[in-house]
Design an enzyme around this catalytic site. Structure first.
Site: not given
Length: 736
Positions: A387, A425, A437
């Site tokens: 990860d 993240e 955004e």
């Protein structure tokens, strides 16, 4: 502000072709008496996916290259904004700008975001203080995990900490509160425990990291200690001989790091990109109000096995080798004097740092203004081999193969493809959220789908998982990708074998998960309503009770760990790359988007059926609330979706008509957005897929209102759901 025009400029360089696209309808209709064939550009505009291309791409994906990618990616820690992270930014830009295998373009975008780091001069700790304070400590938690293999030798490993937890040094009697859920704290209060001023020790699972602290503070808890119980992650194995490096299980010193915030995106600038002109919101929503520190289960054993008080419920017992008690305080015959207290010392610092996204682009040949997005985050808590290294290694191999074909001139997709390597993240999906955004209008108007491959291989090489936001996407998954290590069968067959459900339309099909907010798809689906999916190869959960792979967010998530225990040979990584590449090409190159809108009707029926039976239905009847309008809307949607599919089947190769149909498919997901549906939840506006605190798998607003017994809110959310379904149905109707 210059970079954003470079970013999407690479995709939209062919946007002038849109003017020509308006003429497609003119040339697409044959004229009586006209003997000429349509021009070549019009024939190209009507071209469909080449299946040979799919096979060619899958054949070029190499497991050895993915392995080498991961070895490089995980060679040093790369916490967001640190030198290791910045080195990977340069690596990705170099790969995507390579003259032989690069993409059409690559760019870097930065945001000024609020992050949280431990103070390097004052280490966080959990300690036991003697009855008489004299500066000494009877016990202190380990400051770092044990280095068990050579690839853990780097000095820039961040000590275990709870990101965004506030600084402070609360001290009090220790209580064991299981998983720190609201019901767990209520159980302790129901047993007569006064939690005011206590320090609670809880284990991961059951509730989000931040929720454990936020709810604990509501009950008066002054500080929180969090650990991973070997029962939950190691199938009960807790000894050093049974754990890494001798197996894939978490060693006793292993500590799961994480972000302790209930919201995602930059905390200072919700709904606005974190640029110099952004408005800074007052307060930090979703941050725990009490100091919090994670520890390893080796240290947790010392604390929990010394607790006094009544025996904890059977469901609360773990695998630390003792009977768990709830406290408060320590027992008379234990390691510590019974009047000893626990102190949680946290010295975290919140700072604004520049975090980078790296974007890669392939310009579409026919529809450059339609985007298929593919993303994976880059930052990790330490080495991050699984990860997110496993996902980045796969993405780099996919872009190598596609980039090579681009440079050779043998392929260019119909639609534009955008690759995103998201920054920060781990701190709360920051890079991807800031990107959505900043470009919300453009992305919402032009994006076909978002594919997320974060952890590509969790381990075990047993079955695949696909989590599409849009159930129409399940049949975009290829049947032809061979399953790793099986010799026969496809990824789809393997998936269906290990986890399946019965569909009234298709029979036995693979089970689909649901998208919450666990990775970078969150802002795409919940905020912008872009069809999203998350792909991974996971382990057989019937063979282990591990809630996730054991080295998750620890210093043991290394290349050695992955190479030896997660995916020896990297055949599962290769299968994920082939599957993700296959889905990517079908979305980018198919003439008609490969999404069956009728499947959404089946999903709606599933959500409705839960509300129309059992206790939910009984309560609705008791309060004179009818589901009939919702049922009418769903039936209408199903009828219109079936009619839409018939129109698709009869489509002629009229580029303008195809474009119209594809836009209806693309915009279907957006029709389920209602920005006023969940006013207290940042970014959540999807009426069907918003996370629900209540466990009833029906429409989330209805589920939560029912659980709260708020019948006015139940009526409101039934109205919202009905309107959303009707809006979606109208999206699929023939144009006036």
């Amino acid at each position: 502000m210059k970079w954003q025009w470079q970013v999407l400029g690479a995709v939209c360089g062919g946007a002038l072709l849109l003017g020509a696209g308006i003429l497609l309808g003119h040339f697409a209709v044959p004229r009586a008496g006209g003997g000429r064939d349509p021009p070549r550009w019009l024939q190209d505009a009507s071209g469909d996916l080449d299946e040979k291309l799919i096979q060619d791409v899958m054949g070029q994906v190499e497991s050895a290259r993915i392995r080498e990618n991961l070895r490089v990616l995980a060679s040093r820690p790369h916490l967001a904004t640190t030198p290791g992270d910045r080195a990977l930014v340069q690596l990705l830009r170099q790969r995507w700008q390579d003259p032989q295998t690069g993409l059409d373009g690559a760019a870097e975008g930065t945001y000024d975001v609020l992050l949280s780091f431990p103070d390097p001069k004052r280490p966080n700790s959990v300690s036991v203080c003697p009855p008489v304070l004299n500066g000494s400590r009877l016990f202190e938690s380990q400051r770092s995990e044990k280095a068990l293999t050579p690839d853990q030798a780097q000095e820039d490993v961040v000590p275990p900490y709870a990101a965004y937890a506030p600084s402070g040094s609360p001290q009090g009697r220790l209580v064991y509160a299981h998983q720190g859920t609201r019901s767990d704290y209520e159980t302790l209060v129901g047993r007569g425990l006064d939690l005011n001023g206590t320090i609670a020790i809880v284990r991961y699972g059951g509730a989000g990291r931040a929720t454990k602290a936020v709810v604990g503070a509501e009950f008066g808890v002054a500080g929180l200690v969090v650990y991973t119980d070997p029962k939950d992650i190691n199938d009960g194995r807790a000894g050093e001989n049974d754990t890494y490096p001798n197996s894939w299980h978490l060693p006793p010193s292993g500590v799961e790091r994480g972000s302790y915030t209930e919201s995602f995106g930059d905390l200072l600038t919700p709904y606005h990109p974190a640029k110099g002109t952004a408005y800074d919101a007052p307060g930090h929503p979703g941050i725990p109000p009490i100091p919090t520190q994670p520890i390893g289960f080796e240290d947790a054993r010392t604390l929990i096995c010394s607790l006094a008080g009544p025996e904890a419920p059977a469901a609360w017992q773990g695998a630390l080798g003792c009977t768990y008690h709830t406290g408060p305080g320590f027992r008379m015959d234990g390691r510590f004097p019974s009047s000893s207290e626990v102190q949680v010392s946290v010295y975290n610092q919140r700072v604004i740092k520049k975090s980078a996204n790296v974007m890669g682009f392939i310009r579409g040949s026919q529809e450059p203004d339609r985007y298929v997005l593919y993303g994976n985050h880059r930052d990790s808590w330490v080495h991050g081999a699984v990860d997110p290294g496993s996902g980045t290694a796969v993405m780099l191999e996919i872009t190598r193969v596609l980039g090579k074909m681009l440079k050779e001139g043998t392929w260019r997709p119909r639609r534009s493809i955008i690759f995103g390597s998201w920054g920060a993240e781990e701190f709360g999906l920051i890079g991807s959220t800031e990107y959505t955004e900043e470009f919300s209008s453009k992305l919402q108007a032009r994006s076909v789908a978002y594919i997320n491959v974060d952890i590509s291989v969790f381990g075990g090489s047993f079955c695949t998982s696909l989590y599409p936001s849009n159930p129409c996407g399940q049949h975009a998954v290829p049947f032809a990708v061979p399953a790793p290590g099986s010799g026969t069968g496809s990824v789809y067959d393997n998936w269906r074998h290990h986890t399946n459900r019965s569909s009234p339309t298709y029979g036995v099909i693979p089970s689909l998960g649901s998208l919450g907010a666990g990775s970078d798809y969150a802002s795409f689906i919940h905020y912008l309503g872009i069809t999203s999916m998350d792909l991974a190869y996971t382990y057989d959960r019937s063979q282990t009770s591990a809630r996730i792979y054991p080295a998750y967010h620890t210093a043991f998530d290394t290349f050695d760990y992955t190479d030896r225990f997660i995916d020896p040979g990297f055949t599962s990584h290769q299968a994920v790359a082939r599957t993700a590449g296959n889905v990517l090409l079908r979305l980018a190159d198919s003439l008609v988007l490969p999404l069956n809108v009728s499947d959404y009707g089946e999903a709606l029926e599933g959500l409705y059926s839960v509300a129309a039976q059992g206790q939910v239905q009984a309560d609705l009847v008791a309060h004179n609330i009818s589901l009939a309008p919702l049922k009418v809307a769903i039936d209408r949607f199903k009828t219109i979706a079936a009619d839409f599919n018939q129109r698709v089947m009869k489509l002629k190769e009229d580029p303008l008509e195809v474009r119209m149909v594809n836009d209806q498919i693309m915009l279907l997901e957006r029709a389920f957005l209602d920005p006023r549906a969940f006013p207290n939840k940042y970014y959540y506006s999807h009426v069907l897929w918003a996370p629900r605190a209540a466990g009833v798998p029906t429409f989330p607003g209805l589920a939560e209102a029912h659980a709260a017994g708020d019948w006015d809110a139940v009526r409101k959310h039934l109205s919202i759901a009905t309107q959303a379904v009707e809006s979606a149905a109208s999206t699929l109707e023939p144009p006036a």
